[in-house]
Each structure stands twice: as structure tokens, then as C-alpha cells.
Scaffold this motif. Structure first.
Motif, short mmCIF file in Angstrom:
data_model
loop_
_atom_site.label_atom_id
_atom_site.label_comp_id
_atom_site.label_asym_id
_atom_site.label_seq_id
_atom_site.Cartn_x
_atom_site.Cartn_y
_atom_site.Cartn_z
N ILE A 135 0.84 -1.21 0.00
CA ILE A 135 0.00 0.00 0.00
C ILE A 135 0.87 1.25 0.00
CG2 ILE A 135 -1.67 1.34 1.33
CD1 ILE A 135 -2.91 -1.25 2.27
N LEU A 136 1.92 1.24 0.81
CA LEU A 136 2.84 2.38 0.87
C LEU A 136 3.51 2.60 -0.49
CD1 LEU A 136 4.53 4.55 2.28
CD2 LEU A 136 6.03 2.74 3.13
N ILE A 137 3.99 1.53 -1.10
CA ILE A 137 4.69 1.63 -2.39
C ILE A 137 3.73 2.11 -3.48
CG2 ILE A 137 5.86 0.31 -4.20
CD1 ILE A 137 7.07 -1.41 -1.96
N LYS A 138 2.48 1.63 -3.45
CA LYS A 138 1.49 2.08 -4.43
C LYS A 138 1.26 3.58 -4.33
CE LYS A 138 -1.29 -2.05 -5.36
NZ LYS A 138 -2.65 -2.68 -5.22
N ASN A 139 1.20 4.10 -3.11
CA ASN A 139 1.01 5.53 -2.92
C ASN A 139 2.20 6.32 -3.46
OD1 ASN A 139 -1.41 6.66 -1.02
ND2 ASN A 139 -1.03 4.49 -0.66
N VAL A 140 3.40 5.80 -3.25
CA VAL A 140 4.60 6.46 -3.77
C VAL A 140 4.57 6.49 -5.30
CG1 VAL A 140 7.11 6.26 -4.00
CG2 VAL A 140 6.02 5.92 -1.76
N ILE A 141 4.21 5.37 -5.91
CA ILE A 141 4.13 5.30 -7.37
C ILE A 141 3.09 6.28 -7.91
CG2 ILE A 141 3.57 3.82 -9.34
CD1 ILE A 141 6.25 3.20 -8.03
N GLU A 142 1.96 6.39 -7.21
CA GLU A 142 0.92 7.33 -7.64
C GLU A 142 1.41 8.78 -7.58
OE1 GLU A 142 -2.51 6.57 -5.28
OE2 GLU A 142 -2.91 4.60 -6.19
N LEU A 143 2.20 9.10 -6.56
CA LEU A 143 2.76 10.45 -6.47
C LEU A 143 3.69 10.73 -7.65
CD1 LEU A 143 3.60 10.72 -2.65
CD2 LEU A 143 1.71 11.80 -3.88
N ILE A 144 4.52 9.76 -7.99
CA ILE A 144 5.44 9.93 -9.12
C ILE A 144 4.65 10.08 -10.42
CG2 ILE A 144 7.29 8.85 -10.47
CD1 ILE A 144 8.21 7.47 -7.89
N ARG A 145 3.59 9.28 -10.56
CA ARG A 145 2.74 9.38 -11.75
C ARG A 145 2.07 10.75 -11.84
NH1 ARG A 145 3.80 7.19 -15.77
NH2 ARG A 145 1.74 7.84 -16.48
N ASP A 146 1.67 11.29 -10.69
CA ASP A 146 1.06 12.63 -10.67
C ASP A 146 2.02 13.66 -11.23
OD1 ASP A 146 -1.29 11.71 -9.62
OD2 ASP A 146 -0.83 12.29 -7.55
N TYR A 147 3.31 13.55 -10.85
CA TYR A 147 4.30 14.47 -11.38
C TYR A 147 4.40 14.36 -12.90
CZ TYR A 147 6.36 15.74 -6.85
OH TYR A 147 6.59 16.24 -5.59
N ALA A 148 4.47 13.11 -13.39
CA ALA A 148 4.61 12.88 -14.83
C ALA A 148 3.39 13.38 -15.59
CB ALA A 148 4.83 11.40 -15.10
N ASP A 149 2.19 13.14 -15.04
CA ASP A 149 0.96 13.55 -15.72
C ASP A 149 0.80 15.06 -15.74
OD1 ASP A 149 0.39 10.90 -16.14
OD2 ASP A 149 -0.96 10.71 -14.43
N ALA A 150 1.31 15.72 -14.69
CA ALA A 150 1.16 17.18 -14.61
C ALA A 150 2.06 17.91 -15.60
CB ALA A 150 1.44 17.66 -13.20
N GLY A 151 3.15 17.25 -16.03
CA GLY A 151 4.02 17.84 -17.04
C GLY A 151 4.62 19.14 -16.60
N MET A 152 4.31 20.24 -17.33
CA MET A 152 4.97 21.52 -17.11
C MET A 152 4.61 22.17 -15.78
SD MET A 152 5.76 23.94 -20.28
CE MET A 152 4.65 23.58 -21.61
N GLN A 153 3.59 21.68 -15.11
CA GLN A 153 3.22 22.28 -13.83
C GLN A 153 4.39 22.22 -12.84
OE1 GLN A 153 -0.30 20.62 -12.03
NE2 GLN A 153 0.17 21.51 -10.03
#
Length: 268
Positions: A135-153
Motif C-alpha cells: 500500500i505504501l509503495i502504491k502511494n509512492v508510485i501514484e505520487l510519481i505518476r502525478d508528477y509525470a501527468d502534470a508535465g509543465m506544472q
């Protein structure tokens, strides 16, 4: 400008003073880019802009997981370009410092050198003995994905010398000054202009209305790309009046982009 460029650029090289890129290797990438933008503005007397590579161009290098208080954690993500991203996140349950270190180790071993944009749970294999960390690792991966999806933000642009532009006689008129100020205060727009330049050309030049639209007809943009560790691409550019000395500006810009690329390549 396009037709004269090849013939005129070489004639201007002798008039350009040397640039000292003797930065400390201990400086973070953002400090180097900030100092470079200040130097570029001093050399050109125009608005200088340097954009760091987007996170989508980067690769995973390392993460750290820290605990602040009960159910409140911090992830620190470091990419191969040296950029650092931080995010607080809540998570139910109680994880010890050892748990956080174990989860970070799993991610660091299995995600190292993977493109940020490709990071996902499909790349992670959690040992059965550490299944309680999923569960902890999944949350970390989601945070990294959020960065990638946000792009230039989550990208950064370093600008210096806005006052230089307004000091030119081209912008004595108050109406022009207001238009220019509104334009150069839009960091997101300036980042797009620089990063959208074609990668197959050494330089891009936009004059007058080519820069943005008919409302900005008094400025010209000269931009190029530079490399970090011979991989990720950032952008560097100058914004000034239409009557700027294009060959001289291109030569100065070329010196900066080459030196930046060589500096970061030597640190790879």
C-alpha cells in the motif's frame, strides 16, 4: 534574418567577450540555471530565460521517504538531471522508519534509470516478506505518476533582465510597456514558447507577431536547446526588441547553450 544568418554569424564572434562557466560541481542544477540566466541577461541586456528539462524527459534516480508525524509522510524524488521534487502525503496505518527505508530501497533498486513517464506498479516486484509495504509503495508510485501527468506544472523557468527590455527606447510608450509586462509575467506561456521550438534546428527566431499574436508586435524571440547529461533537453532563450542584433545574440546564446551542455556532460 534567415537569409543573412549563415553569412553574418561568424563575423560577430570576435566581438563577444569570454564567458566564465566555472561553476562548482556541488551546486544544484537549479542554482546553476539561475546564475546562468543572470549572466546571459548581463551579456545581452535583454530578458534571458532558461527552462529546466521537464520531468517527462527525466529518469528515476532515487527517492527518500520520511515521516513527520503519525500518518503524515514526505517523499523526495531525485531524477537523473538532478531535479528534486518533494511531496507530503497522508497514509493510514503506522509505518516505522525501517518500513519507509525498506519501501524506498525496493523502489530505488527496481526503478533506477527507468523513464519517469513509464514508472508504474508493473515495474515493481515486492518480496512476500515485505507484502505489508504494498500500500505504501502504491502511494509512492501514484505520487510519481502525478508528477509525470502534470508535465509543465512541475517545471521551472529562470528569468532575469525584464528591466533591461523596458529600458530600450522601443518601449517608451506606456501602452507598449503594459502589453510587454503582461506578456513576460506569463511564465507558463514563455515556457511553452521555448520548449515547443523544433528539436531539429539549432535556433528558432520569432519576430513580432510570430512570437505570440498580433497584440505583441514589438518583441523578438531567439531560442535554442541545451542538454543535461547528454540526454534530457532544456531550453534557453532571449526576448528583446525587434531591432536586436540577431547574429550577435545568436552567437552569445550558442556560447551559453554549448557551455551548459558541456558542463552537465562533464558531471554525468
Amino acid at each position: 534574418v534567415d537569409n543573412l544568418m549563415d553569412k553574418e554569424v561568424s563575423k560577430k564572434e570576435e566581438a563577444i567577450p569570454s564567458v566564465n562557466f566555472d561553476f562548482s560541481k556541488d551546486l544544484e542544477i537549479e542554482a546553476i540555471l539561475k546564475k546562468s540566466s543572470e549572466m546571459l541577461a548581463d551579456f545581452t541586456n535583454y530578458l534571458s530565460m532558461i527552462v529546466a528539462p521537464t520531468i517527462n524527459q527525466s529518469k528515476f534516480r532515487h527517492i527518500e521517504l520520511l515521516k513527520f508525524q503519525e500518518a503524515n509522510y514526505l517523499m523526495v524524488l531525485i531524477t537523473d538531471t538532478g531535479r528534486v521534487y518533494k511531496r507530503h502525503f497522508p497514509l493510514p496505518g503506522s509505518y516505522t522508519t525501517m518500513d519507509l527505508q525498506a519501501a524506498a530501497n525496493i523502489c530505488n533498486m527496481q526503478l533506477k534509470d527507468k523513464p519517469i513517464i513509464d514508472v508504474g506498479m508493473d515495474l515493481i516486484e515486492v518480496p512476500k516478506s515485505d507484502s505489508y509495504l504494498i500500500i505504501l509503495i502504491k502511494n509512492v508510485i501514484e505520487l510519481i505518476r502525478d508528477y509525470a501527468d502534470a508535465g509543465m506544472q512541475y517545471n521551472r523557468i529562470f528569468m532575469h533582465g525584464a528591466y533591461c527590455v523596458l529600458n530600450h527606447p522601443d518601449f517608451i510608450d506606456l501602452t507598449k510597456i503594459r502589453r510587454v509586462l503582461r506578456f513576460i509575467e506569463n511564465e507558463y506561456l514563455l515556457m511553452q514558447l521555448l520548449l515547443d521550438s523544433p528539436g531539429n534546428r539549432d535556433f528558432i527566431i520569432k519576430i513580432g507577431s510570430e512570437v505570440f499574436d498580433g497584440s505583441i508586435n514589438d518583441l523578438s524571440l531567439v531560442a535554442s536547446k541545451y542538454k543535461i547529461h547528454n540526454k534530457s533537453s532544456g531550453a534557453i532563450g532571449i526576448l528583446g526588441p525587434k531591432r536586436m542584433d540577431y547574429p550577435k545574440i545568436i552567437n552569445i546564446l550558442n556560447i551559453f547553450r554549448v557551455n551548459l551542455s558541456e558542463f552537465f556532460a562533464s558531471d554525468s
